[in-house]
Structures are given as structure tokens and as C-alpha cells.
Design a protein around this motif. Structure first.
Motif, PDB file in Angstrom:
ATOM      1  N   PRO A   1       0.730  -1.196  -0.121  1.00  0.00           N
ATOM      2  CA  PRO A   1      -0.066  -0.026   0.104  1.00  0.00           C
ATOM      3  C   PRO A   1       0.869   1.214  -0.074  1.00  0.00           C
ATOM      4  N   GLN A   2       0.333   2.289  -0.629  1.00  0.00           N
ATOM      5  CA  GLN A   2       1.167   3.579  -0.694  1.00  0.00           C
ATOM      6  C   GLN A   2       0.528   4.550  -0.100  1.00  0.00           C
ATOM      7  N   PRO A   3       1.197   5.649   0.623  1.00  0.00           N
ATOM      8  CA  PRO A   3       2.394   5.379   1.140  1.00  0.00           C
ATOM      9  C   PRO A   3       2.767   4.296   2.130  1.00  0.00           C
TER      10      PRO A   3
ATOM     11  N   MET B   1      14.758   2.585   7.600  1.00  0.00           N
ATOM     12  CA  MET B   1      14.617   2.448   6.239  1.00  0.00           C
ATOM     13  C   MET B   1      14.568   3.564   5.470  1.00  0.00           C
ATOM     14  N   PRO B   2      15.734   4.038   4.722  1.00  0.00           N
ATOM     15  CA  PRO B   2      15.464   5.348   3.826  1.00  0.00           C
ATOM     16  C   PRO B   2      14.902   4.588   2.567  1.00  0.00           C
ATOM     17  N   THR B   3      14.380   5.949   1.931  1.00  0.00           N
ATOM     18  CA  THR B   3      13.804   5.787   0.436  1.00  0.00           C
ATOM     19  C   THR B   3      14.993   5.950  -0.451  1.00  0.00           C
ATOM     20  N   ASN B   4      14.656   6.085  -1.633  1.00  0.00           N
ATOM     21  CA  ASN B   4      15.960   6.120  -2.624  1.00  0.00           C
ATOM     22  C   ASN B   4      16.753   7.411  -2.361  1.00  0.00           C
ATOM     23  N   LEU B   5      17.873   7.252  -2.317  1.00  0.00           N
ATOM     24  CA  LEU B   5      18.894   8.408  -1.965  1.00  0.00           C
ATOM     25  C   LEU B   5      19.808   8.951  -2.830  1.00  0.00           C
ATOM     26  N   TYR B   6      20.324  10.026  -2.959  1.00  0.00           N
ATOM     27  CA  TYR B   6      21.134  10.781  -3.862  1.00  0.00           C
ATOM     28  C   TYR B   6      22.006  11.841  -2.972  1.00  0.00           C
ATOM     29  N   GLY B   7      22.984  12.292  -3.677  1.00  0.00           N
ATOM     30  CA  GLY B   7      23.952  13.227  -2.987  1.00  0.00           C
ATOM     31  C   GLY B   7      25.231  13.011  -3.545  1.00  0.00           C
ATOM     32  N   PRO B   8      26.020  14.090  -2.667  1.00  0.00           N
ATOM     33  CA  PRO B   8      27.581  14.000  -3.043  1.00  0.00           C
ATOM     34  C   PRO B   8      28.284  12.342  -2.743  1.00  0.00           C
ATOM     35  N   GLY B   9      29.354  11.932  -3.683  1.00  0.00           N
ATOM     36  CA  GLY B   9      29.747  10.804  -3.170  1.00  0.00           C
ATOM     37  C   GLY B   9      29.089   9.653  -3.814  1.00  0.00           C
TER      38      GLY B   9
ATOM     39  N   TRP C   1      16.134   3.975 -19.248  1.00  0.00           N
ATOM     40  CA  TRP C   1      15.999   2.504 -18.961  1.00  0.00           C
ATOM     41  C   TRP C   1      14.282   2.554 -18.874  1.00  0.00           C
ATOM     42  N   GLY C   2      13.512   1.530 -19.266  1.00  0.00           N
ATOM     43  CA  GLY C   2      12.220   1.304 -19.011  1.00  0.00           C
ATOM     44  C   GLY C   2      11.319   2.214 -19.350  1.00  0.00           C
ATOM     45  N   THR C   3       9.999   2.402 -18.876  1.00  0.00           N
ATOM     46  CA  THR C   3       9.068   3.171 -19.577  1.00  0.00           C
ATOM     47  C   THR C   3       9.072   4.705 -18.963  1.00  0.00           C
ATOM     48  N   GLY C   4       9.560   4.852 -17.898  1.00  0.00           N
ATOM     49  CA  GLY C   4       9.670   6.333 -17.500  1.00  0.00           C
ATOM     50  C   GLY C   4       8.613   6.476 -16.461  1.00  0.00           C
ATOM     51  N   THR C   5       7.408   5.363 -16.183  1.00  0.00           N
ATOM     52  CA  THR C   5       6.391   5.770 -15.649  1.00  0.00           C
ATOM     53  C   THR C   5       6.529   5.345 -14.078  1.00  0.00           C
ATOM     54  N   PRO C   6       7.502   4.540 -13.704  1.00  0.00           N
ATOM     55  CA  PRO C   6       7.775   4.100 -12.137  1.00  0.00           C
ATOM     56  C   PRO C   6       7.787   5.760 -11.509  1.00  0.00           C
ATOM     57  N   LEU C   7       7.269   5.547 -10.272  1.00  0.00           N
ATOM     58  CA  LEU C   7       7.464   6.604  -9.348  1.00  0.00           C
ATOM     59  C   LEU C   7       8.549   6.227  -8.308  1.00  0.00           C
ATOM     60  N   ARG C   8       9.100   7.323  -8.120  1.00  0.00           N
ATOM     61  CA  ARG C   8      10.381   7.203  -6.904  1.00  0.00           C
ATOM     62  C   ARG C   8      10.341   8.365  -5.940  1.00  0.00           C
ATOM     63  N   GLU C   9      10.481   8.218  -4.681  1.00  0.00           N
ATOM     64  CA  GLU C   9      10.876   9.056  -3.919  1.00  0.00           C
ATOM     65  C   GLU C   9      12.106   9.180  -3.460  1.00  0.00           C
ATOM     66  N   PHE C  10      12.724  10.862  -3.499  1.00  0.00           N
ATOM     67  CA  PHE C  10      14.128  10.911  -3.325  1.00  0.00           C
ATOM     68  C   PHE C  10      14.504  11.674  -2.134  1.00  0.00           C
ATOM     69  N   LEU C  11      15.448  11.319  -1.394  1.00  0.00           N
ATOM     70  CA  LEU C  11      16.109  11.994  -0.101  1.00  0.00           C
ATOM     71  C   LEU C  11      17.482  12.285  -0.352  1.00  0.00           C
ATOM     72  N   HIS C  12      17.695  13.471  -0.243  1.00  0.00           N
ATOM     73  CA  HIS C  12      19.085  13.809  -0.200  1.00  0.00           C
ATOM     74  C   HIS C  12      19.994  13.156   1.102  1.00  0.00           C
ATOM     75  N   ALA C  13      21.169  12.652   0.746  1.00  0.00           N
ATOM     76  CA  ALA C  13      21.911  12.124   1.767  1.00  0.00           C
ATOM     77  C   ALA C  13      22.102  12.850   3.005  1.00  0.00           C
ATOM     78  N   ASP C  14      22.348  14.047   2.885  1.00  0.00           N
ATOM     79  CA  ASP C  14      22.636  14.912   4.128  1.00  0.00           C
ATOM     80  C   ASP C  14      21.182  14.941   5.104  1.00  0.00           C
TER      81      ASP C  14
ATOM     82  N   ARG D   1       6.124   1.627  -7.857  1.00  0.00           N
ATOM     83  CA  ARG D   1       5.963   2.867  -7.110  1.00  0.00           C
ATOM     84  C   ARG D   1       6.536   2.397  -5.477  1.00  0.00           C
ATOM     85  N   LYS D   2       7.352   3.363  -4.705  1.00  0.00           N
ATOM     86  CA  LYS D   2       7.474   3.180  -3.323  1.00  0.00           C
ATOM     87  C   LYS D   2       7.822   4.510  -2.785  1.00  0.00           C
ATOM     88  N   LEU D   3       6.716   4.975  -2.231  1.00  0.00           N
ATOM     89  CA  LEU D   3       6.614   6.157  -1.524  1.00  0.00           C
ATOM     90  C   LEU D   3       6.592   5.686   0.002  1.00  0.00           C
TER      91      LEU D   3
END
Ligand code: GFB
Length: 311
Positions: A119-121, A165-173, A205-218, A276-278
Motif C-alpha cells: 500500500p502507498q504510502p 529504512m531510507p527511501t531512494n537516496l542521492y547526494g555527494p559521493g 531505461w524502462g518506460t519512465g512511468t515508475p514513481l520514486r521518492e528521493f531523499l538527499h543523503a545529508d 511505486r515506493k513512497l
């Protein structure tokens, strides 16, 4: 609950990674001693090395950011690496932490621990309620085992150990290798290189339709230090940003940040992964933490950092 970090010796396992690096930066502002050790000092997949190093070093607390990680392709094509290496690292560190009476242990998982069609979220209690996403079930199983290790030590030995449990992450490094990276650094790189070469299109890659939630590593690092200080409980806690976009929208925002409009081409031979994984981060919000950074700001900062390091 309140755990005072003053004077504590805190081992950030995996400090050379994106998350570990962010945690080290965040702990700079605390009155504690930060302990780090590279692979040359202790190979975390080797039980005897971890046991000996921990007995010598005796940290008071551990933030466990060490893991074998990668994007959808790496997860899908190297299941043994993701399952075995993560299980080894987890087992070795948990056992040594117990043998050395580590007071606080914060284990880090991933949103892929949840069922593909959760279930989402996604609330914390949807763990183990349905089948996993096949492209990353090996990594997910290893991370679920880590949650269970923290819970088992709490149940059998009364250890005050927790999991986030973090969501999809991004940031420096971050990892920018197109074969093993996650989508966000991959697209920053693809747009950057398309701009430099004047290429009219960028392939996703893929269809571009998947949903992702992004969180900065800081932001994650700030949440982890908050949980280390303020949370004690058997259940793991989700850490998300609430910022959810489709992969197409992510590409469009990255095009703006890089300053290069290109035609988006979708390679449907590549997997979409989970649709989807919110995260439902209401537990963390109720405890008193909220994430501040917008995706656009975080992307701008991350892109600038990558350019500076690769100029
Ligand atoms: O970030 P990503 O590799 O991992 O992919 P997951 C997210 C979405 O972006 C997928 C699409 O739908 C990909 O098909 N995508 C589009 C791309 N273009 C690209 C590209 O150039 N590179 C990449 N990598 N993706 C991972 C899990 O899942 O998320 C891990 O495999 C972990 O276990 C991590 O949980 C957080 O979000 O699909």
C-alpha cells in the motif's frame, strides 16, 4: 528516550560511501568522537578481521552505512554479490557489536524490503506481507535479515539496537558508473555528457512511468543522528522526503539543472522495477523530524559537487 552523544565513540561503518560520508559530516557538529576504518584496515566481509578490530576499537555506538549497493541493473544481474556480501557484513558486525557491548546500533535498510505491491504510502507494518520486487529481492532479503538481527538481539539480549529504512537516496559521493548506479546519478551524467557532445537525445531505461521518492543523503544523515539520539524501539522507522516523481519527471528536472533539453528515448528492454515506493514517514514525523531540502535544490547541489570533483 534520549541518548547523549557527548564523549561517545561512534563508528560510522562505510564512511567512504555516499551515506557514510554524509553521516561523518553530520557528526562533525556533535561532541563525539567519530571512528572510521577503510577496507585496508578492516574488511567487513571477513569475520575474524571484524571481531579483532572491534575488540581493539570498542565503539560505544555504530551507524551501519556499510553495504553492497547498486541500481536496478546491478541488483538484477549480480544476485549472489548482493545477497552474500550484505549478509556477511551484517552478521560480522552484529556479532562483534554484541561481543563488545555496543550500547547503540543503528542498522540501515532500504525501501525495497517492502512488497512490490505494498500500500502507498508504505507503512512500516507492511514488511513481509507480500512478494518482493524480483529485480532486487536478493538485496531486500539481506536487508530484511539485518532488521531481524537488530530485533533478535533486542529480544534475546535486551540490546538497544534500532533500524531505519531510507527511501531512494542521492547526494555527494554517489556512484556515477552507468552500469551499476541508481537512476539519479545516471541521468545527471547522461544529460551532462549529452550537453558536452551536443547529442540530441538521452536514453532512459524502462518506460519512465515508475514513481520514486528521493531523499538527499545529508537529510538522511540528519534523520539518522536524530534517531540515534531519540528513538528506541523494536520496529524499524521509515525515512522519506515525501517528494515523489515519475522517472520522466526526474529526467525533465535534471534537464533543467544541467541546462540541456534533449529528446527522451525510452529503452523498454530494460526493467522498470517496482511501480511505486513512497514511504509513509509519519512515525519519524511524530518523533519530531522532517526533511527540509527540495529535490531541485538537492539536484543542483549534487550536480555542482560532481562537476567540481570531476572537472
Ligand atoms: O534507481 P534505480 O536503478 O533503482 O532505478 P530502483 C529506478 C528507475 O529508474 C527504474 C529507471 O525504473 C529504472 O528502469 N531508469 C531510467 C534508470 N534510466 C535509468 C538509468 O540510466 N539507470 C538506472 N539505474 N535506472 C533500486 C534497487 O531499485 O533502488 C535497490 O535495485 C535499492 O535494491 C535502491 O533498493 C534504493 O529504485 O528500481
Amino acid at each position: 528516550m534520549s541518548y547523549d552523544l557527548s564523549g561517545k565513540r561512534i563508528w560510522v561503518a562505510g564512511h567512504r560511501g555516499m551515506v557514510g560520508g554524509a553521516v561523518v559530516r553530520r557528526l562533525d557538529g556533535e561532541d563525539c568522537e567519530v571512528i572510521t576504518a577503510g577496507r585496508d584496515v578492516v574488511d567487513l566481509t571477513q569475520q575474524a578481521q571484524v571481531r579483532d578490530w572491534m575488540a581493539e576499537t570498542r565503539p560505544d555506538a555504530i551507524i551501519m552505512a556499510a553495504a553492497k549497493v547498486g541500481g536496478i541493473l546491478a541488483n538484477d544481474t549480480r544476485p549472489v554479490d548482493f545477497l552474500i556480501q550484505n549478509m556477511q557484513i551484517e552478521t560480522n558486525i552484529f556479532e562483534a557489536a554484541h561481543a563488545n557491548d555496543v550500547e547503540r546500533f543503528l542498522f540501515l535498510g532500504s525501501s525495497c524490503i517492502y512488497p512490490k505491491l505494498a500500500p502507498q504510502p508504505i507503512p512500516e507494518d507492511s514488511l513481509l506481507t507480500g512478494p518482493l520486487e524480483p529485480t532486487n529481492e536478493w538485496y531486500a532479503i539481506a536487508k530484511i535479515a539485518g532488521i531481524k538481527m537488530a530485533q533478535a538481539y533486542r529480544k534475546q539480549y535486551g540490546r538497544d539496537w534500532i533500524s531505519a529504512m531510507p527511501t531512494n537516496l542521492y547526494g555527494p559521493g554517489d556512484n556515477y558508473d552507468l552500469a551499476s548506479s541508481h537512476v539519479l546519478p545516471a541521468l545527471l551524467r547522461k544529460f551532462h555528457e549529452a550537453k558536452a557532445a551536443g547529442t540530441p537525445s538521452v536514453t532512459l531505461w524502462g518506460t519512465g512511468t515508475p514513481l520514486r521518492e528521493f531523499l538527499h543523503a545529508d537529510d538522511l544523515a540528519d534523520a539518522l543522528v536524530f534517531l540515534l539520539k531519540n528513538y528506541s524501539g523494536y520496529d524499524h522507522v521509515n525515512v522519506g522526503s515525501g517528494t515523489e516523481v515519475t522517472i520522466r519527471e526526474l529526467a525533465e528536472t535534471i534537464a533543467q539543472v544541467v541546462g540541456y533539453e534533449a529528446e527522451l528515448v525510452f529503452d523498454s528492454t530494460r526493467p522498470d522495477g517496482t511501480p511505486r515506493k513512497l514511504m509513509d514517514s509519519s512515525t519519524l514525523h511524530k518523533l519530531g523530524w522532517n526533511s527540509a531540502r527540495s529535490l531541485k535544490d538537492g539536484l543542483t547541489h549534487t550536480y555542482a559537487d560532481w562537476i567540481a570533483k570531476n572537472a
